[in-house]
Design an enzyme around this catalytic site. Structure first.
Site, PDB file in Angstrom:
ATOM      1  N   CYS A  24      13.655  10.906   6.932  1.00 10.13           N
ATOM      2  CA  CYS A  24      13.659  10.537   8.350  1.00 10.13           C
ATOM      3  C   CYS A  24      15.025  10.754   8.990  1.00 10.13           C
ATOM      4  O   CYS A  24      15.111  10.952  10.198  1.00 10.13           O
ATOM      5  CB  CYS A  24      13.222   9.090   8.512  1.00 10.13           C
ATOM      6  SG  CYS A  24      14.229   7.914   7.582  1.00 10.13           S
ATOM      7  N   LYS A  37       0.858  -1.191   0.000  1.00 16.33           N
ATOM      8  CA  LYS A  37       0.000   0.000   0.000  1.00 16.33           C
ATOM      9  C   LYS A  37       0.889   1.234   0.000  1.00 16.33           C
ATOM     10  O   LYS A  37       1.448   1.612   1.021  1.00 16.33           O
ATOM     11  CB  LYS A  37      -0.939   0.050   1.201  1.00 16.33           C
ATOM     12  CG  LYS A  37      -2.065   1.110   1.007  1.00 16.33           C
ATOM     13  CD  LYS A  37      -2.606   1.671   2.287  1.00 16.33           C
ATOM     14  CE  LYS A  37      -1.787   2.791   2.828  1.00 16.33           C
ATOM     15  NZ  LYS A  37      -1.848   4.040   1.991  1.00 16.33           N
ATOM     16  N   GLU A  73       9.713  16.314  15.266  1.00 13.88           N
ATOM     17  CA  GLU A  73      10.204  16.122  13.904  1.00 13.88           C
ATOM     18  C   GLU A  73       9.408  17.023  12.953  1.00 13.88           C
ATOM     19  O   GLU A  73       8.191  16.922  12.853  1.00 13.88           O
ATOM     20  CB  GLU A  73      10.044  14.663  13.479  1.00 13.88           C
ATOM     21  CG  GLU A  73      10.604  14.391  12.091  1.00 13.88           C
ATOM     22  CD  GLU A  73      10.442  12.949  11.667  1.00 13.88           C
ATOM     23  OE1 GLU A  73      11.345  12.424  10.988  1.00 13.88           O
ATOM     24  OE2 GLU A  73       9.408  12.340  12.023  1.00 13.88           O
ATOM     25  N   GLU A  96      10.076   1.524  10.708  1.00 10.66           N
ATOM     26  CA  GLU A  96      11.125   2.538  10.514  1.00 10.66           C
ATOM     27  C   GLU A  96      10.430   3.876  10.643  1.00 10.66           C
ATOM     28  O   GLU A  96       9.692   4.292   9.740  1.00 10.66           O
ATOM     29  CB  GLU A  96      11.790   2.345   9.142  1.00 10.66           C
ATOM     30  CG  GLU A  96      13.158   2.988   9.041  1.00 10.66           C
ATOM     31  CD  GLU A  96      13.093   4.442   8.629  1.00 10.66           C
ATOM     32  OE1 GLU A  96      13.064   5.315   9.542  1.00 10.66           O
ATOM     33  OE2 GLU A  96      13.059   4.713   7.432  1.00 10.66           O
TER      34      GLU A  96
END
Length: 495
Positions: free
Chosen positions: A286, A178, A387, A252
């Protein structure tokens, strides 16, 4: 220039299928703000068909292939992806706004990942256990888990898809993929090329959609494992849902990576490393080095150079070779950039450079944001914890090793870190003491197919890349075989 809106349907068992409910959604070109493509908006019924197709392939042609043959097919897939890297890159740049050159480089380099994991496919071995009773042969089999659900984000669609799919397929599993609703198009090119390379239909299936499709994949009882790359909030929710039915996860997740520059650092290299660590990909990675800790003796000179270089970064059309930084991928991400910078300023921080939405001539509706540098940040400033996933660099001075180590580790994330110094003793000491899954010394953003990657703390669970990633897609069966004809009476004890 695109004149028609491309239409995409699900790819299940080698066939193109619309969403059973007939719903669709539209993606947007972030450089222009205009609609780009329409995709099937899948639900649990569509996911169920994809999982059943993946299970049928596992029970059928893919599952009957030798490990060596599976590996060769992965290698052939890699060759075809590399040969079509320009097509894939254009699909991705048009949807996420990242530079065409970067997307093409990623689509080309995944060939090396597929060669590596293709080569590992027939290195998966069991072992013989030396038991006390020597008439019993006891050996282990390493078997695939089953159907793997792979959910990837929008920032590096092909690269992150292959990082999960390559070890999963090498281990003999099948996949339901997906992609992000922001960047779904390239997934269809990948699965087309896989089947063209000889990978049997149903081995890799693609369903598009948003949260409903993702939740259906996580909840499906036929999915043995979920591989997710994305935010830590979504990762927590996925782990909880999967855990409720005892399915495992590789996650992750986010990062707030420190990039540490000591006073004996190779300054020219460090400046380039700091810039590329945060402004490459518009900060939408990331591993972005979003916290720069610079020794107080060289703080002013390094920050001055960072500001000068940031001001000169050319924003523009990501398809243009002259562009150095593209737009935010979505309007929501642009708003997040603006909001978190404003929040940092209200908490006492100051903007040295940027901090605003940028206007690019000819692309006035694009989601562009200026390369941003913040300083004078208190240690409790929220920009040091949250973040951003945008081109926002927080710079702070430090005085000694212990201080910067405490600052660097004082965050809930632990994905990566950078250390810049000519003192190798200090460098390796810091590498051991930093709470991060990857530590780079005098470099940044380096990655390889055979080196494990993953996070500490809130940055994730498990590892991708390297031999240990294949291990995470296998289960071990112990087989016991009595080779003697001697009758073993259970009521007669032998001393």
């Amino acid at each position: 220039m695109q004149t028609e809106t491309p239409q995409f349907q699900n790819h299940i068992a080698g066939r193109t299928e619309p969403a059973r409910a007939g719903r669709s959604f539209t993606s947007t070109n972030p450089a222009t703000g205009a609609p780009w493509g329409r995709f099937a908006d899948s639900d649990a019924d569509d996911v169920d068909r994809a999982v059943r197709a993946a299970q049928a392939a596992l029970d059928g042609e893919w599952g009957r292939l030798s490990n060596t043959r599976r590996g060769r097919l992965l290698m052939a897939w890699g060759e075809r992806i590399a040969a079509h890297s320009e097509v894939i890159a254009r699909l991705e740049s048009a949807q996420n706004g990242k530079l065409l050159a970067e997307m093409k480089a990623q689509a080309t380099v995944v060939r090396e990942w597929l060669y590596y994991f293709g080569g590992l496919a027939d290195k998966i071995e069991g072992r013989v256990i030396p038991l006390e009773r020597q008439s019993v042969l006891n050996y282990t089999l390493r078997e695939p888990l089953g159907v793997i659900g792979v959910i990837v984000p929008w920032n590096s669609p092909t690269f992150l898809t292959i990082m999960s799919c390559a070890p999963a397929l090498a281990a003999g599993n099948t996949v339901v993929l997906k992609p992000s609703e922001v960047t779904s198009a390239s997934a269809f090119e990948l699965v087309r090329l896989a089947e063209e390379a000889g990978i049997p239909p149903g081995t890799i299936n693609v369903v598009t959609g948003a949260r409903a499709a993702g939740e259906a994949l996580v909840d499906h009882p036929g999915v043995a494992k979920i591989c997710f790359t994305g935010s830590d909030g979504a990762g927590r929710a996925i782990a909880a849902r999967a855990g409720a039915r005892l399915a495992s996860c590789t996650l992750e997740l986010g990062g707030k990576s420190p990039n540490i520059v000591f006073d004996d650092a190779p300054v020219d290299n460090a400046v380039v490393g700091l810039l590329s660590g945060i402004f490459a990909a518009a900060g939408q990675t990331c591993i972005a080095g979003s916290r720069a800790y610079i020794h107080e003796r060289i703080y002013d000179q390094v920050v001055e150079r960072l500001v000068q270089r940031a001001r000169a970064i050319r924003l523009g059309d990501p398809l243009s070779a002259d562009t150095q930084m593209g737009p935010a991928a979505t309007a929501a991400q642009l708003d997040k950039n603006l909001s978190l910078v404003a929040k940092a300023v209200s908490a006492g921080g100051e903007v040295l450079q940027g901090g605003r939405r940028a206007t690019v001539p000819g692309l006035e509706q694009g989601y562009f944001f200026e390369p941003t540098i913040l300083h004078r940040l208190g240690r409790d400033n929220p920009i040091l914890e949250e973040e951003v996933f945008g081109p926002v660099l927080a710079v702070l001075p430090f005085s000694d090793d212990d201080e910067v180590l405490a600052l660097a580790n004082g965050n809930r994330f632990g994905l990566a870190a950078g250390v810049w110094t000519r003192d190798l003793r200090r460098a390796h000491s810091m590498a051991r003491r930093l709470q991060a899954g990857t530590v780079w010394i005098n470099t940044y953003r380096a990655m390889a197919f055979n080196s494990p990657f993953g996070g500490y703390k809130d940055s994730g669970i498990g590892r991708v890349n390297g031999m240990e990633s294949v291990e995470q897609f296998l289960q071990t069966k112990s087989v016991w075989c009595e080779t003697s004809d001697e009758i073993q009476d259970p009521f007669v004890l032998k001393v």
